[in-house]
Write an enzyme that holds these catalytic residues in place. Structure first.
Site, mmCIF file in Angstrom:
data_model
loop_
_atom_site.group_PDB
_atom_site.id
_atom_site.type_symbol
_atom_site.label_atom_id
_atom_site.label_comp_id
_atom_site.label_asym_id
_atom_site.label_seq_id
_atom_site.Cartn_x
_atom_site.Cartn_y
_atom_site.Cartn_z
ATOM 1 C CE LYS A 51 0.973 1.270 4.423
ATOM 2 N NZ LYS A 51 1.870 2.447 4.711
ATOM 3 N N GLY A 143 7.599 1.605 4.301
ATOM 4 C CA GLY A 143 6.368 2.396 4.298
ATOM 5 C C GLY A 143 5.315 1.808 3.375
ATOM 6 N N GLY A 146 4.457 -4.106 4.170
ATOM 7 C CA GLY A 146 4.765 -5.493 3.825
ATOM 8 C C GLY A 146 4.412 -6.512 4.891
ATOM 9 C CB SER A 149 0.355 -6.594 3.100
ATOM 10 O OG SER A 149 -0.513 -6.994 2.056
ATOM 11 C CG ASP A 181 -0.229 0.024 8.152
ATOM 12 O OD1 ASP A 181 0.942 0.145 7.757
ATOM 13 O OD2 ASP A 181 -0.968 0.997 8.408
HETATM 14 C C1 LIG Z 1 2.832 4.434 9.383
HETATM 15 C C2 LIG Z 1 1.737 3.506 9.001
HETATM 16 O O1 LIG Z 1 2.287 2.379 8.314
HETATM 17 C C3 LIG Z 1 0.778 4.229 8.048
HETATM 18 O O2 LIG Z 1 0.132 3.363 7.188
HETATM 19 C C4 LIG Z 1 0.971 2.992 10.219
HETATM 20 O O3 LIG Z 1 0.447 4.053 10.974
HETATM 21 C C5 LIG Z 1 1.873 2.137 11.129
HETATM 22 O O4 LIG Z 1 1.375 0.836 11.036
HETATM 23 P P1 LIG Z 1 2.297 -0.416 11.487
HETATM 24 O O5 LIG Z 1 3.592 -0.372 10.735
HETATM 25 O O6 LIG Z 1 1.444 -1.629 11.404
HETATM 26 O O7 LIG Z 1 2.627 -0.012 12.994
HETATM 27 P P2 LIG Z 1 2.644 -0.953 14.272
HETATM 28 O O8 LIG Z 1 3.601 -2.073 14.033
HETATM 29 O O9 LIG Z 1 1.248 -1.247 14.698
HETATM 30 O O10 LIG Z 1 3.233 0.089 15.355
HETATM 31 C C6 LIG Z 1 4.614 0.297 15.472
HETATM 32 C C7 LIG Z 1 4.800 1.470 16.433
HETATM 33 O O11 LIG Z 1 4.443 2.681 15.741
HETATM 34 C C8 LIG Z 1 3.783 3.591 16.628
HETATM 35 N N1 LIG Z 1 2.428 3.863 16.109
HETATM 36 C C9 LIG Z 1 1.836 3.023 15.196
HETATM 37 C C10 LIG Z 1 0.579 3.336 14.700
HETATM 38 C C11 LIG Z 1 -0.076 4.493 15.177
HETATM 39 N N2 LIG Z 1 -1.312 4.820 14.744
HETATM 40 N N3 LIG Z 1 0.537 5.298 16.100
HETATM 41 C C12 LIG Z 1 1.780 5.005 16.562
HETATM 42 O O12 LIG Z 1 2.330 5.758 17.392
HETATM 43 C C13 LIG Z 1 3.747 2.907 17.990
HETATM 44 O O13 LIG Z 1 4.898 3.296 18.725
HETATM 45 C C14 LIG Z 1 3.844 1.435 17.627
HETATM 46 O O14 LIG Z 1 4.388 0.646 18.670
HETATM 47 N N1 LIG Z 2 6.166 -11.204 7.173
HETATM 48 C C1 LIG Z 2 7.101 -10.245 7.329
HETATM 49 N N2 LIG Z 2 7.651 -9.653 6.252
HETATM 50 C C2 LIG Z 2 8.593 -8.677 6.410
HETATM 51 N N3 LIG Z 2 9.050 -8.232 7.603
HETATM 52 C C3 LIG Z 2 8.533 -8.803 8.703
HETATM 53 C C4 LIG Z 2 7.544 -9.826 8.623
HETATM 54 N N4 LIG Z 2 7.206 -10.187 9.865
HETATM 55 C C5 LIG Z 2 7.944 -9.419 10.701
HETATM 56 N N5 LIG Z 2 8.767 -8.599 10.028
HETATM 57 C C6 LIG Z 2 9.692 -7.646 10.683
HETATM 58 O O1 LIG Z 2 8.966 -6.398 10.724
HETATM 59 C C7 LIG Z 2 9.821 -5.330 10.260
HETATM 60 C C8 LIG Z 2 8.958 -4.335 9.550
HETATM 61 O O2 LIG Z 2 8.469 -5.006 8.410
HETATM 62 P P1 LIG Z 2 7.668 -4.148 7.323
HETATM 63 O O3 LIG Z 2 8.313 -2.823 7.207
HETATM 64 O O4 LIG Z 2 7.516 -4.987 6.101
HETATM 65 O O5 LIG Z 2 6.275 -4.077 8.037
HETATM 66 P P2 LIG Z 2 5.246 -2.906 8.150
HETATM 67 O O6 LIG Z 2 5.536 -2.189 9.426
HETATM 68 O O7 LIG Z 2 3.908 -3.518 7.971
HETATM 69 O O8 LIG Z 2 5.533 -1.942 6.906
HETATM 70 P P3 LIG Z 2 5.989 -0.425 6.896
HETATM 71 O O9 LIG Z 2 7.320 -0.481 6.214
HETATM 72 O O10 LIG Z 2 4.929 0.253 6.102
HETATM 73 O O11 LIG Z 2 6.092 0.077 8.300
HETATM 74 C C9 LIG Z 2 10.827 -6.000 9.333
HETATM 75 O O12 LIG Z 2 12.040 -5.254 9.311
HETATM 76 C C10 LIG Z 2 10.993 -7.399 9.938
HETATM 77 O O13 LIG Z 2 12.028 -7.364 10.911
#
Ligand SMILES: C[C@](O)(CO)[C@H](O)COP(=O)(O)OP(=O)(O)OC[C@H]1O[C@@H](n2ccc(N)nc2=O)[C@H](O)[C@@H]1O
Ligand SMILES: Nc1ncnc2c1ncn2[C@@H]1O[C@H](COP(=O)(O)OP(=O)(O)OP(=O)(O)O)[C@@H](O)[C@H]1O
Length: 298
Positions: A51, A143, A146, A149, A181
């Site tokens: 996304k 971002g 991955g 999803s 996400d």
């Molecule tokens: C940046 C985005 O990817 C936009 O699509 C999302 O808001 C983040 O989604 P995500 O990667 O699934 O994030 P998560 O793994 O749930 O959260 C990681 C960390 O990001 C911060 N976090 C996340 C989502 C949110 N709405 N507020 C936050 O402050 C929190 O410290 C959390 O512990």
């Molecule tokens: N199935 C998976 N695929 C990729 N990374 C994973 C997975 N499960 C756990 N991880 C861990 O999570 C971290 C973040 O992965 P990724 O960035 O793909 O996830 P996301 O938070 O959903 O995406 P974004 O980059 O938008 O924050 C990776 O660096 C890896 O260490």
């Protein structure tokens, strides 16, 4: 055709998708994609699309999380593939996520959450007879959602294959305990307005945009980017600055607002946390989520 052109220093995704919609206001019914589940000789397969965030505005902070309003759009030609392949397994097995310890893998977290929630022994039994094979294409810390999803696609595939009596809404609620996400990916819309912490997902009726993606060799840690935002930028948010954006189609937003800093509140935080990102910023490119991927209209 979509494809990655580039080398170690980064590369370009040339994404061929549907032309942009001309709608300026969301009027007709939502566009919900059918889950692309296939039964092949290898086993049951599903695509876990990436996304982008067309815009991302932070609206507040509570209980350690930021609240936001964001347009999520799925990327047609960039996806991981999750396949359940028959095998005799002693334990839950994931192949294809090298470098990610099982316990931290979002797919494993989704498996545990489903088990705990449903108590359905069929799931346990199923994964003694099938392993999870992942074909990774979505870069990590990019971002592009991955990991989230993958976990959401896994949950949707288990629901179908094990005939779970769990609604999409319940699945999304369960998914939100794994990552913010996941609800967007569980609902499986092409485009949506996402709010709350990420758990409120409202479909937006428009065709996917034709996008070019560029992911530099810089991994952005989502937690660090949000922490940086909270420390430096949270006190400066202005809720009045993006009234009506959720009603405009994505192409109009990118063309009219045009400024990547204004469109994505996390971009400035990512630049503070990863100053080297500045060298990668290019005129006419936008920033997705917590980074590091840039995208633009083709
Ligand atoms: C940046 C985005 O990817 C936009 O699509 C999302 O808001 C983040 O989604 P995500 O990667 O699934 O994030 P998560 O793994 O749930 O959260 C990681 C960390 O990001 C911060 N976090 C996340 C989502 C949110 N709405 N507020 C936050 O402050 C929190 O410290 C959390 O512990
Ligand atoms: N199935 C998976 N695929 C990729 N990374 C994973 C997975 N499960 C756990 N991880 C861990 O999570 C971290 C973040 O992965 P990724 O960035 O793909 O996830 P996301 O938070 O959903 O995406 P974004 O980059 O938008 O924050 C990776 O660096 C890896 O260490």
């Amino acid at each position: 055709m979509g494809g990655f052109e580039g080398g170690d220093e980064g590369g370009y995704w040339d994404i061929d998708t549907l032309p942009a919609s001309t709608n300026h206001v969301n009027t007709s019914k939502p566009d919900r994609r059918q889950s692309t589940i296939e039964k092949t000789d290898a086993g049951y397969s599903i695509k876990a699309h990436a996304k982008v965030n067309i815009f991302l505005k932070i609206t507040g902070h509570e209980n350690g999380y930021h609240t936001l309003l964001s347009r999520f759009m799925y990327v047609e030609d960039l996806y991981d593939t999750i396949t359940f392949v028959p095998c005799e397994c002693d334990t839950f097995t994931i192949e294809g996520c090298e470098g990610v310890p099982l316990e931290t893998n979002t797919i494993y977290k989704a498996y545990k959450a489903l088990n705990d929630h449903t108590g359905d022994l069929e799931i346990l039994d199923f994964f003694y007879k099938h392993k999870v094979v992942v074909t990774k294409r979505i870069p990590s810390q990019a971002g592009l959602g991955g990991g989230s999803s993958d976990a959401a696609a896994f949950m949707r595939l288990v629901k179908e294959v094990c005939n779970l009596l769990i609604s999409t809404e319940e699945l999304a609620k369960l998914g939100s305990t794994i990552g913010a996400d996941l609800p967007f990916f569980i609902y499986n819309y092409t485009s949506a307005n996402v709010s709350g912490f990420g758990e409120i997902v409202e479909p937006f009726d428009e065709d996917p945009l034709s996008l070019e993606l560029y992911t530099p060799q810089i991994g952005c840690d989502t937690t660090l980017v949000y922490k940086t935002f909270k420390e430096h930028l949270l006190n400066g948010i202005s809720l009045a600055s993006f009234i009506g954006w959720d009603q405009l189609d994505s192409k109009t937003l990118l063309e009219r607002i045009a400024d990547p800093i204004m469109l994505n509140d996390l971009y400035k935080a990512a630049l503070i946390a990863y100053p080297e990102l500045k060298n990668e910023a290019k005129e006419g490119w936008f920033f997705s989520g917590s980074g590091s991927t840039f995208f633009r209209l083709r």
